[in-house]
Design a protein around this motif. Structure first.
Motif, PDB file in Angstrom:
ATOM      1  N   VAL A   1       0.825  -1.207   0.000  1.00 13.83           N
ATOM      2  CA  VAL A   1       0.000   0.000   0.000  1.00 13.83           C
ATOM      3  C   VAL A   1       0.863   1.261   0.000  1.00 13.83           C
ATOM      4  O   VAL A   1       0.422   2.312  -0.483  1.00 13.83           O
ATOM      5  CB  VAL A   1      -0.957   0.023   1.211  1.00 13.83           C
ATOM      6  CG1 VAL A   1      -2.031  -1.048   1.061  1.00 13.83           C
ATOM      7  CG2 VAL A   1      -0.207  -0.141   2.533  1.00 13.83           C
TER       8      VAL A   1
ATOM      9  N   PHE B   1       1.131   2.429  -3.611  1.00 12.65           N
ATOM     10  CA  PHE B   1      -0.057   2.619  -4.446  1.00 12.65           C
ATOM     11  C   PHE B   1      -0.062   3.944  -5.213  1.00 12.65           C
ATOM     12  O   PHE B   1      -0.374   3.977  -6.406  1.00 12.65           O
ATOM     13  CB  PHE B   1      -1.332   2.529  -3.597  1.00 12.65           C
ATOM     14  CG  PHE B   1      -1.892   1.135  -3.470  1.00 12.65           C
ATOM     15  CD1 PHE B   1      -1.058   0.027  -3.480  1.00 12.65           C
ATOM     16  CD2 PHE B   1      -3.250   0.917  -3.311  1.00 12.65           C
ATOM     17  CE1 PHE B   1      -1.556  -1.265  -3.345  1.00 12.65           C
ATOM     18  CE2 PHE B   1      -3.771  -0.366  -3.176  1.00 12.65           C
ATOM     19  CZ  PHE B   1      -2.923  -1.448  -3.199  1.00 12.65           C
TER      20      PHE B   1
ATOM     21  N   GLN C   1       0.046   3.437  -9.252  1.00 10.43           N
ATOM     22  CA  GLN C   1      -1.168   3.704 -10.033  1.00 10.43           C
ATOM     23  C   GLN C   1      -0.931   4.649 -11.211  1.00 10.43           C
ATOM     24  O   GLN C   1      -1.772   4.767 -12.093  1.00 10.43           O
ATOM     25  CB  GLN C   1      -2.276   4.244  -9.126  1.00 10.43           C
ATOM     26  CG  GLN C   1      -1.946   5.525  -8.385  1.00 10.43           C
ATOM     27  CD  GLN C   1      -2.490   6.767  -9.065  1.00 10.43           C
ATOM     28  OE1 GLN C   1      -3.420   6.678  -9.859  1.00 10.43           O
ATOM     29  NE2 GLN C   1      -1.911   7.923  -8.741  1.00 10.43           N
TER      30      GLN C   1
ATOM     31  N   ILE D   1      -3.468  -1.760 -10.798  1.00  9.49           N
ATOM     32  CA  ILE D   1      -3.368  -2.474  -9.522  1.00  9.49           C
ATOM     33  C   ILE D   1      -4.620  -3.318  -9.368  1.00  9.49           C
ATOM     34  O   ILE D   1      -5.736  -2.801  -9.374  1.00  9.49           O
ATOM     35  CB  ILE D   1      -3.261  -1.497  -8.334  1.00  9.49           C
ATOM     36  CG1 ILE D   1      -2.035  -0.602  -8.471  1.00  9.49           C
ATOM     37  CG2 ILE D   1      -3.198  -2.272  -7.011  1.00  9.49           C
ATOM     38  CD1 ILE D   1      -2.000   0.542  -7.449  1.00  9.49           C
ATOM     39  N   VAL D   2      -4.439  -4.622  -9.238  1.00  9.73           N
ATOM     40  CA  VAL D   2      -5.562  -5.531  -9.024  1.00  9.73           C
ATOM     41  C   VAL D   2      -5.254  -6.358  -7.777  1.00  9.73           C
ATOM     42  O   VAL D   2      -4.214  -6.176  -7.135  1.00  9.73           O
ATOM     43  CB  VAL D   2      -5.794  -6.449 -10.247  1.00  9.73           C
ATOM     44  CG1 VAL D   2      -6.131  -5.626 -11.476  1.00  9.73           C
ATOM     45  CG2 VAL D   2      -4.577  -7.341 -10.506  1.00  9.73           C
ATOM     46  N   PHE D   3      -6.154  -7.262  -7.448  1.00 11.76           N
ATOM     47  CA  PHE D   3      -5.953  -8.123  -6.282  1.00 11.76           C
ATOM     48  C   PHE D   3      -5.996  -9.577  -6.728  1.00 11.76           C
ATOM     49  O   PHE D   3      -6.794  -9.949  -7.588  1.00 11.76           O
ATOM     50  CB  PHE D   3      -7.017  -7.851  -5.224  1.00 11.76           C
ATOM     51  CG  PHE D   3      -7.030  -6.415  -4.774  1.00 11.76           C
ATOM     52  CD1 PHE D   3      -6.079  -5.938  -3.893  1.00 11.76           C
ATOM     53  CD2 PHE D   3      -7.990  -5.530  -5.261  1.00 11.76           C
ATOM     54  CE1 PHE D   3      -6.069  -4.618  -3.495  1.00 11.76           C
ATOM     55  CE2 PHE D   3      -8.001  -4.208  -4.875  1.00 11.76           C
ATOM     56  CZ  PHE D   3      -7.029  -3.745  -3.986  1.00 11.76           C
TER      57      PHE D   3
ATOM     58  N   PRO E   1      -2.338  -7.264  -3.230  1.00 11.16           N
ATOM     59  CA  PRO E   1      -2.339  -6.317  -4.353  1.00 11.16           C
ATOM     60  C   PRO E   1      -1.233  -6.677  -5.340  1.00 11.16           C
ATOM     61  O   PRO E   1      -0.128  -7.052  -4.943  1.00 11.16           O
ATOM     62  CB  PRO E   1      -2.053  -4.971  -3.680  1.00 11.16           C
ATOM     63  CG  PRO E   1      -2.284  -5.181  -2.221  1.00 11.16           C
ATOM     64  CD  PRO E   1      -1.985  -6.610  -1.958  1.00 11.16           C
TER      65      PRO E   1
ATOM     66  N   THR F   1      -0.109  -3.533   4.451  1.00 10.60           N
ATOM     67  CA  THR F   1      -0.880  -4.049   3.318  1.00 10.60           C
ATOM     68  C   THR F   1      -1.833  -5.149   3.773  1.00 10.60           C
ATOM     69  O   THR F   1      -2.983  -5.217   3.324  1.00 10.60           O
ATOM     70  CB  THR F   1       0.070  -4.577   2.229  1.00 10.60           C
ATOM     71  OG1 THR F   1       0.974  -3.532   1.852  1.00 10.60           O
ATOM     72  CG2 THR F   1      -0.696  -5.043   1.003  1.00 10.60           C
TER      73      THR F   1
ATOM     74  N   MET G   1     -11.183  -7.120  -7.756  1.00 12.49           N
ATOM     75  CA  MET G   1     -11.165  -5.664  -7.745  1.00 12.49           C
ATOM     76  C   MET G   1     -12.212  -5.171  -6.756  1.00 12.49           C
ATOM     77  O   MET G   1     -13.060  -5.943  -6.294  1.00 12.49           O
ATOM     78  CB  MET G   1     -11.448  -5.117  -9.144  1.00 12.49           C
ATOM     79  CG  MET G   1     -12.777  -5.569  -9.719  1.00 12.49           C
ATOM     80  SD  MET G   1     -13.044  -5.064 -11.440  1.00 12.49           S
ATOM     81  CE  MET G   1     -13.334  -3.300 -11.221  1.00 12.49           C
TER      82      MET G   1
ATOM     83  N   ILE H   1      -8.067   2.836  -1.977  1.00  6.63           N
ATOM     84  CA  ILE H   1      -9.064   2.202  -2.845  1.00  6.63           C
ATOM     85  C   ILE H   1      -9.188   2.958  -4.159  1.00  6.63           C
ATOM     86  O   ILE H   1      -9.240   2.362  -5.243  1.00  6.63           O
ATOM     87  CB  ILE H   1     -10.427   2.121  -2.129  1.00  6.63           C
ATOM     88  CG1 ILE H   1     -10.375   1.059  -1.023  1.00  6.63           C
ATOM     89  CG2 ILE H   1     -11.544   1.797  -3.118  1.00  6.63           C
ATOM     90  CD1 ILE H   1     -11.628   0.985  -0.179  1.00  6.63           C
TER      91      ILE H   1
ATOM     92  N   HIS I   1      -6.362   2.359  -6.518  1.00  8.98           N
ATOM     93  CA  HIS I   1      -6.611   1.099  -7.224  1.00  8.98           C
ATOM     94  C   HIS I   1      -7.612   1.293  -8.358  1.00  8.98           C
ATOM     95  O   HIS I   1      -7.364   0.873  -9.502  1.00  8.98           O
ATOM     96  CB  HIS I   1      -7.122   0.050  -6.223  1.00  8.98           C
ATOM     97  CG  HIS I   1      -8.060  -0.965  -6.784  1.00  8.98           C
ATOM     98  ND1 HIS I   1      -7.689  -1.899  -7.739  1.00  8.98           N
ATOM     99  CD2 HIS I   1      -9.382  -1.194  -6.533  1.00  8.98           C
ATOM    100  CE1 HIS I   1      -8.729  -2.659  -8.041  1.00  8.98           C
ATOM    101  NE2 HIS I   1      -9.763  -2.251  -7.323  1.00  8.98           N
TER     102      HIS I   1
ATOM    103  N   SER J   1      -6.279   3.268 -11.261  1.00  9.69           N
ATOM    104  CA  SER J   1      -5.246   2.560 -12.009  1.00  9.69           C
ATOM    105  C   SER J   1      -5.826   1.602 -13.045  1.00  9.69           C
ATOM    106  O   SER J   1      -5.142   1.246 -14.009  1.00  9.69           O
ATOM    107  CB  SER J   1      -4.346   1.777 -11.043  1.00  9.69           C
ATOM    108  OG  SER J   1      -4.972   0.582 -10.592  1.00  9.69           O
TER     109      SER J   1
END
Length: 251
Positions: free
Chosen positions: A48, A51, A55, A60-62, A70, A163, A199, A225, A228, A231
């Motif tokens: 984090v 980020f 971005q 940035i995805v999960f 992330p 994170t 996401m 958030i 993310h 991005s």
């Protein structure tokens, strides 16, 4: 993403061993000539703390699974890093995630029951070698080189903990959803569809209770958030980069 059991190697790492003056009295750190070890990956873990920078360069995805982390997308296909040139150099002007920059070092627990983390390195990387490079030890004392590496790894580990807290909050609020991106490019008969990631669900985010949203703003969670979400607009340019690479490969 961070410290893992010895039998589960993190991304990039082949064989992790503790660094010590007893075992490595004459070892030194050779300058890293390239980042070729990243060629076979399309997604790199990020913290984090990164980020706001990440971005600007990468989506940035999960990840999926029980403990999603992330990820910065540096490609859209397995095993394809679109930011690494034929000379194994990262594209100039683009941010290199800390996960990559810390390699071949990491902090790890030598004993699963211990809370103590030790500085370790991947001895298959070929840049920590006996009688070469910047010395890691002067007698039994760590050199400034080793101290700087340890400090970087400690800062990285602290970012990993932040994170994890962030991911726990997203899970607690049930804000993650299965992601899907469809890209229709002129000249292509079928749209490209990408799945296999998670996401933030914007509908759920907008319907949070006022006290929950206020707490997220105050804690900085909301800013992360939106970094993310913003991005995700970079997925289309990443697709164009992939399309250009595929065209060049078949030319």
């Amino acid at each position: 993403m961070a410290s893992q059991p010895a039998n589960v190697m993190p991304l990039f790492y082949g064989n992790v061993m503790p660094l010590s003056s007893e075992l490595h009295p004459t070892h030194g750190l050779k300058p890293r000539g390239d980042l070729g070890f990243t060629r076979g990956t399309h997604a790199v873990p990020v913290t984090v703390d990164e980020f706001t920078t990440v971005q600007r360069f990468y989506p940035i995805v999960f990840g999926v699974g029980d403990n999603p982390a992330p990820l910065a997308l540096i490609g859209l296909q397995e095993g394809q890093n679109l930011y690494l040139g034929a000379d194994d150099q990262w594209e100039a002007g683009h941010y290199i995630p800390a996960f990559i920059r810390r390699y071949p070092f990491m902090l790890a627990r030598l004993n699963p029951q211990s809370q103590e983390l030790s500085l370790c390195f991947d001895d298959t990387a070929g840049i920590v070698i006996a009688d070469e490079g910047e010395p890691m030890f002067a007698g039994k004392d760590a050199t400034d080189t080793t101290k700087a590496i340890l400090q970087f790894c400690e800062q990285f580990e602290q970012a990993v903990m932040r994170t994890r807290n962030f991911m726990e909050e997203l899970t607690k609020l049930d804000l993650l959803m299965d992601g899907e991106v469809t890209i229709q490019r002129e000249g292509l008969a079928e749209p490209a569809v990408y799945r296999g990631f998670r996401m933030v669900d914007e509908a759920k985010l907008q319907n949070l209770r006022g006290d929950q949203a206020r707490k997220m703003v105050q804690s900085g969670l909301m800013g992360l958030i939106y970094a993310h979400l913003f991005s995700l607009s970079l997925i289309s340019p990443l697709f164009e980069r992939q399309f250009a690479a595929s065209q060049a490969a078949t030319a």
